[in-house]
Design a protein around this motif. Sequence first.
Motif, PDB file in Angstrom:
ATOM      1  N   PRO A  54       0.805  -1.217   0.000  1.00  0.00           N
ATOM      2  CA  PRO A  54       0.000   0.000   0.000  1.00  0.00           C
ATOM      3  C   PRO A  54       0.842   1.274   0.000  1.00  0.00           C
ATOM      4  CG  PRO A  54       0.047  -0.944   2.197  1.00  0.00           C
ATOM      5  CD  PRO A  54       0.797  -1.896   1.301  1.00  0.00           C
ATOM      6  N   HIS A  55       2.135   1.181   0.306  1.00  0.00           N
ATOM      7  CA  HIS A  55       2.953   2.388   0.443  1.00  0.00           C
ATOM      8  C   HIS A  55       4.404   2.081   0.064  1.00  0.00           C
ATOM      9  CE1 HIS A  55       4.678   6.036   2.064  1.00  0.00           C
ATOM     10  NE2 HIS A  55       3.497   6.478   2.378  1.00  0.00           N
ATOM     11  N   ILE A  56       5.060   3.066  -0.545  1.00  0.00           N
ATOM     12  CA  ILE A  56       6.441   2.862  -1.000  1.00  0.00           C
ATOM     13  C   ILE A  56       7.411   2.694   0.163  1.00  0.00           C
ATOM     14  CG2 ILE A  56       7.140   5.289  -1.104  1.00  0.00           C
ATOM     15  CD1 ILE A  56       8.387   4.616  -3.884  1.00  0.00           C
ATOM     16  N   ARG A  57       7.015   3.078   1.365  1.00  0.00           N
ATOM     17  CA  ARG A  57       7.947   3.022   2.499  1.00  0.00           C
ATOM     18  C   ARG A  57       8.447   1.611   2.786  1.00  0.00           C
ATOM     19  NH1 ARG A  57       3.153   5.319   5.706  1.00  0.00           N
ATOM     20  NH2 ARG A  57       1.747   3.569   5.716  1.00  0.00           N
ATOM     21  N   GLU A  58       7.647   0.601   2.421  1.00  0.00           N
ATOM     22  CA  GLU A  58       8.084  -0.773   2.667  1.00  0.00           C
ATOM     23  C   GLU A  58       8.931  -1.325   1.530  1.00  0.00           C
ATOM     24  OE1 GLU A  58       5.027  -3.294   5.152  1.00  0.00           O
ATOM     25  OE2 GLU A  58       3.997  -2.363   3.475  1.00  0.00           O
ATOM     26  N   ALA A  59       9.041  -0.578   0.413  1.00  0.00           N
ATOM     27  CA  ALA A  59       9.732  -1.092  -0.763  1.00  0.00           C
ATOM     28  C   ALA A  59      11.222  -0.763  -0.749  1.00  0.00           C
ATOM     29  CB  ALA A  59       9.097  -0.545  -2.039  1.00  0.00           C
ATOM     30  N   LEU A  60      11.662   0.047   0.203  1.00  0.00           N
ATOM     31  CA  LEU A  60      13.069   0.409   0.340  1.00  0.00           C
ATOM     32  C   LEU A  60      13.553  -0.007   1.728  1.00  0.00           C
ATOM     33  CD1 LEU A  60      12.203   3.736  -1.149  1.00  0.00           C
ATOM     34  CD2 LEU A  60      14.405   2.772  -1.835  1.00  0.00           C
TER      35      LEU A  60
ATOM     36  N   PHE B  41      15.806   1.450   3.664  1.00  0.00           N
ATOM     37  CA  PHE B  41      15.830   2.656   4.495  1.00  0.00           C
ATOM     38  C   PHE B  41      15.254   3.815   3.677  1.00  0.00           C
ATOM     39  CE2 PHE B  41      19.078  -0.095   6.296  1.00  0.00           C
ATOM     40  CZ  PHE B  41      18.752  -0.063   7.638  1.00  0.00           C
ATOM     41  N   PRO B  42      13.931   3.928   3.621  1.00  0.00           N
ATOM     42  CA  PRO B  42      13.314   4.896   2.721  1.00  0.00           C
ATOM     43  C   PRO B  42      13.610   6.337   3.125  1.00  0.00           C
ATOM     44  CG  PRO B  42      11.678   3.944   4.189  1.00  0.00           C
ATOM     45  CD  PRO B  42      12.949   3.165   4.398  1.00  0.00           C
ATOM     46  N   ARG B  43      13.872   7.145   2.095  1.00  0.00           N
ATOM     47  CA  ARG B  43      14.009   8.587   2.293  1.00  0.00           C
ATOM     48  C   ARG B  43      12.711   9.213   1.810  1.00  0.00           C
ATOM     49  NH1 ARG B  43      17.031   6.953   5.390  1.00  0.00           N
ATOM     50  NH2 ARG B  43      19.231   7.388   5.522  1.00  0.00           N
ATOM     51  N   LEU B  44      11.887   9.656   2.763  1.00  0.00           N
ATOM     52  CA  LEU B  44      10.588  10.204   2.437  1.00  0.00           C
ATOM     53  C   LEU B  44      10.599  11.692   2.762  1.00  0.00           C
ATOM     54  CD1 LEU B  44       8.520   7.328   4.077  1.00  0.00           C
ATOM     55  CD2 LEU B  44       9.157   7.560   1.675  1.00  0.00           C
ATOM     56  N   TYR B  45       9.570  12.380   2.289  1.00  0.00           N
ATOM     57  CA  TYR B  45       9.478  13.803   2.578  1.00  0.00           C
ATOM     58  C   TYR B  45       9.497  14.015   4.101  1.00  0.00           C
ATOM     59  CZ  TYR B  45       7.711  18.562   2.544  1.00  0.00           C
ATOM     60  OH  TYR B  45       7.548  19.908   2.746  1.00  0.00           O
TER      61      TYR B  45
END
Length: 444
Positions: free
Chosen positions: A427-433, A435-439
Amino acid sequence: MRKEKSVLSINIKINNADAYVGQDVTLTGWVQKRIDKGRLQFVHLRDGTGVMQCVVFKKNLPEDQFDAARHITLESAVSISGALRAEERAPGGFELDANAFAVISRAEDPYPLAPKRDGGEHGSDFLLNNRHLWLRDPRQTAILRTRATLVGAIRNWLDDQGFVLVDTPIITPAAAEGTTNLFATEYFEEPAYLAQTGQLYSEATIGAFGRVYCFGPTFRAEKSDTRRHAMEFWMVEPEMAFTELDENMEVIEQFVSHCVQTVLRERAADLAALERDTTRLQNVLPPFPRIHYDDAVKLLHANGYPDFPWGEDFGAPHEDAISAQFDKPVFVHHYPRGVKAFYMQPDPERPDTVLACDLIAPEGYGEIVGGSQRMHDYQTLLDAIDAHKLPQEAYEWYLDLRKYGAQPHSGFGMGLERVLMWLCGLPHIREALPFPRLYRRFYP
RNA sequence: UCCUGCGUAGCUCAAUCGGCAGAGCAACCGGCUGUUAACCGGUUGGUUCCUAGUUCGAGUCUAGGCGCAGGAGCCA
């Protein structure tokens, strides 16, 4: 005596357990779960290859070792030895009867991440702040294993098709496309930027190799705060000399199909663990439907967006409305010139459109590939740079390519995380990386 | 950046009209030789996001700020 036993036991990994049934083995790993039954302890040990239920009976090992096992904390690093046997009641089908239990490092308690219970889950803010520990969760390891397989599928297919991996720089002197915000840094005393694409450099390297690709992290400093955006993400960008739009789309559909089918084949267990319904993914085989932008607009007019004006780019709701009409990824091609990048080749028969194609994934996952035929005529490109008010001096080398052996060429970029979201049903890109770099978020 | 919603125990959440700060899970102690999200008994755990205001009294109302989530725009 017990000491001799554990010295003689073999160090193994859990995913090789079936080869050691009946033998005395040693496992090292982390305590994922412990079930306290008094004189009987079930310790679930995770070693990175799997999880093994270890049965610790009080009478089967020295008292101090049993006490250590009885009070071990979650995520402690331990070594457990004993006889391995097949056991239907155990989660993986095998079980270790412990005769030795050694603590390598006792984890502090409480462990911040609670096991899942009906009493409550964790929120995404908490999980992201603890990403360094959240990564140990079975769901997260299933996703990241799938990511690794997807990366391999991408590279293998391109290598097999004669594409040469040619790396493009991450530190660049100027805006490649001029429009997007870039992360600024410093190259000694000069301003520099983190690359948002390697494409322009790949247009240079095709002159040496014919077919190339670059594959690495790219950076966008846009304040995009959605489930589909990360500031740092991976993109694979193949580029092909002597190739026009139709052939570009053929390559894309072959390539994407291979990636999907490889992941379905090699990561079936992980996708099952993620509870991903793969029936629609099985369908992803060439050819993909192709619709002209003109027809996409008509399709929108007939499906909930009667006022959509020709000439605008699609937003997320429009992409969803289009993809909902197909059971495979769908190409939209010949976009209006105004919504696409300056370097795209106009259609000679419809100069208000460009020879571009986007691939929209099913099930609401949106655009996963963007491709186009590039301008190969010097004057056409120079005019486009002027029209977009880009600094010509920054593009001298790019213009130079049109002076020495220019030819029609095409390429595309595929966002790794977008594809992974689609494959895993995230449901969200945060799980696809990892160590996600998000806004507004780049810790840890 | 805009719209909407939410900030209470380590985590997930309750708290009636403004009237004593609560539960489940986690943790800790104890019991149980077959558990799979174990079960049973007990214990510990609070700057109710921050600042100011209204009030006899604020978790609750008002203003400002900060943080987070979902959606939009932009994009891959």
